[in-house]
Structures are given as C-alpha cells and as structure tokens.
Design a protein around this motif. Structure first.
Motif, PDB file in Angstrom:
ATOM      1  N   PHE A  97       0.858  -1.188   0.000  1.00 38.38           N
ATOM      2  CA  PHE A  97       0.000   0.000   0.000  1.00 38.38           C
ATOM      3  C   PHE A  97       0.890   1.233   0.000  1.00 38.38           C
ATOM      4  N   GLN A  98       0.589   2.171  -0.888  1.00 38.89           N
ATOM      5  CA  GLN A  98       1.383   3.401  -0.947  1.00 38.89           C
ATOM      6  C   GLN A  98       0.464   4.609  -1.025  1.00 38.89           C
ATOM      7  N   GLU A  99       0.789   5.610  -0.220  1.00 39.37           N
ATOM      8  CA  GLU A  99       0.109   6.902  -0.277  1.00 39.37           C
ATOM      9  C   GLU A  99       1.141   7.958  -0.632  1.00 39.37           C
ATOM     10  N   THR A 100       0.825   8.769  -1.624  1.00 33.71           N
ATOM     11  CA  THR A 100       1.723   9.823  -2.082  1.00 33.71           C
ATOM     12  C   THR A 100       0.992  11.148  -1.968  1.00 33.71           C
ATOM     13  N   THR A 101       1.630  12.115  -1.315  1.00 33.08           N
ATOM     14  CA  THR A 101       1.068  13.455  -1.179  1.00 33.08           C
ATOM     15  C   THR A 101       2.005  14.428  -1.882  1.00 33.08           C
ATOM     16  N   VAL A 102       1.433  15.214  -2.799  1.00 34.84           N
ATOM     17  CA  VAL A 102       2.213  16.201  -3.550  1.00 34.84           C
ATOM     18  C   VAL A 102       1.560  17.560  -3.334  1.00 34.84           C
ATOM     19  N   ILE A 103       2.305  18.464  -2.722  1.00 38.55           N
ATOM     20  CA  ILE A 103       1.835  19.833  -2.485  1.00 38.55           C
ATOM     21  C   ILE A 103       2.955  20.765  -2.918  1.00 38.55           C
ATOM     22  N   GLY A 104       2.674  21.567  -3.934  1.00 38.63           N
ATOM     23  CA  GLY A 104       3.719  22.440  -4.471  1.00 38.63           C
ATOM     24  C   GLY A 104       4.875  21.599  -4.964  1.00 38.63           C
ATOM     25  N   THR A 105       6.053  21.826  -4.415  1.00 40.18           N
ATOM     26  CA  THR A 105       7.235  21.057  -4.812  1.00 40.18           C
ATOM     27  C   THR A 105       7.620  20.020  -3.752  1.00 40.18           C
ATOM     28  N   THR A 106       6.712  19.796  -2.804  1.00 40.67           N
ATOM     29  CA  THR A 106       6.963  18.824  -1.735  1.00 40.67           C
ATOM     30  C   THR A 106       6.298  17.489  -2.071  1.00 40.67           C
TER      31      THR A 106
END
Length: 166
Positions: A97-106
């Motif tokens: 299971f993988q969760e990826t969070t992308v906010i701006g360049t983070t």
C-alpha cells in the motif's frame, strides 16, 4: 507492456492511494504531473520509482546491465534525484500500500505505513542528481496528469484513488 498510461484529469496538489504488486525484479513508476507527452521520467515534475530494489538483478555484478543501483533509484525515490528510505517493501508477490502526497514542490511517500520520503524537491542539491538538472525538463510543473510509467514488467495496481487538495 511498456509505455505511459495517464489520467484524463490534471492535478496540482493531490493525494494518491494505491496498492501494487511487484514480480521479481519488477520495475514501473508513477508519473507525477505528467504533461501528456514525452518521456514521463524527465518531462513530468518527477517519476516516483515502483521497483523491486532488493532483487539481485539490481545489486549483483553478475547482472552488469542493471548492477549498482543508486540510492536515487530505489523504490519510492524521486527518480535519479532524491533517495527514499529502503527496507519497507513487502516480499515479492505480496500487495503493498502506498500513499503519495504532492503539495507544491513537496513530495511525501508512505509505504505500508512508513514514511520513506518527505522532501521539497525544489530545495534539493542538483549536484547530487544522477544526471544534469537540465535533463529533468518538467521539474517546475505545478500541474499535470497522474500516470504509470510501464517498463515492460507485469507490475499490478489496484484500488487507485486520487484526491485533489484545494
């Protein structure tokens, strides 16, 4: 088969959740903010590795074409730029299971309940990259498609969810 499969919608800031199953030596990638054309590894904001990085193919001199896996190539890494922590993949053939969070360049990657990457890519040192920064043409994209970068391995995905962050 190889190739890029991507969403019709485009995303800026988002959270994706998915499950994946790797075959032995399996290799794929998540295209983050893919523009819709070009090599997803370099034309996207980034590629996040989906890789059986513990397989002998990547760590044994008997496989010279693939030998000497760099830290920035391990599972969950921002391909060729930022290394993720290793050791949290389940054995080959089991679902992860993988969760990826992308906010701006983070970019934050959680694998099987463990944070393996949490980085502001814009603040990383390009001299540590595997290739010159100019190779990463999409590095400044703040919106694009979410996709899968197939590398001819039968990596399986299920329960794919993407939620835009407002």
């Amino acid at each position: 088969q190889g190739g890029t499969l991507f969403t019709a919608a485009q995303y800026a800031d988002f959270v994706s959740r998915l499950e994946f199953q790797l075959p032995p030596a399996g290799n794929n990638g998540l295209a983050i903010r893919y523009p819709g054309t070009g090599d997803g590894s370099y034309s996207s904001f980034c590629e996040l590795q989906i890789l059986d990085d513990g397989h002998p193919r990547y760590n044994d001199p008997a496989y010279p074409k693939f030998y000497n896996l760099k830290p920035q190539q391990a599972h969950g890494s921002v391909y060729a730029r930022v290394a993720a922590h290793r050791g949290y993949l389940r054995p080959t053939g089991q679902w992860n299971f993988q969760e990826t969070t992308v906010i701006g360049t983070t970019v934050k990657v959680e694998l099987n309940g463990f944070v393996i990457l949490d980085v502001d890519v814009a603040k990383t040192d390009p001299t540590t990259y595997m290739y010159p920064i100019e190779k990463f043409k999409g590095r400044d994209l703040l919106q694009g498609h979410f996709g899968f970068l197939g590398h001819n391995d039968p990596v399986r995905f299920r329960e794919i969810q993407i939620r835009q962050i407002k």
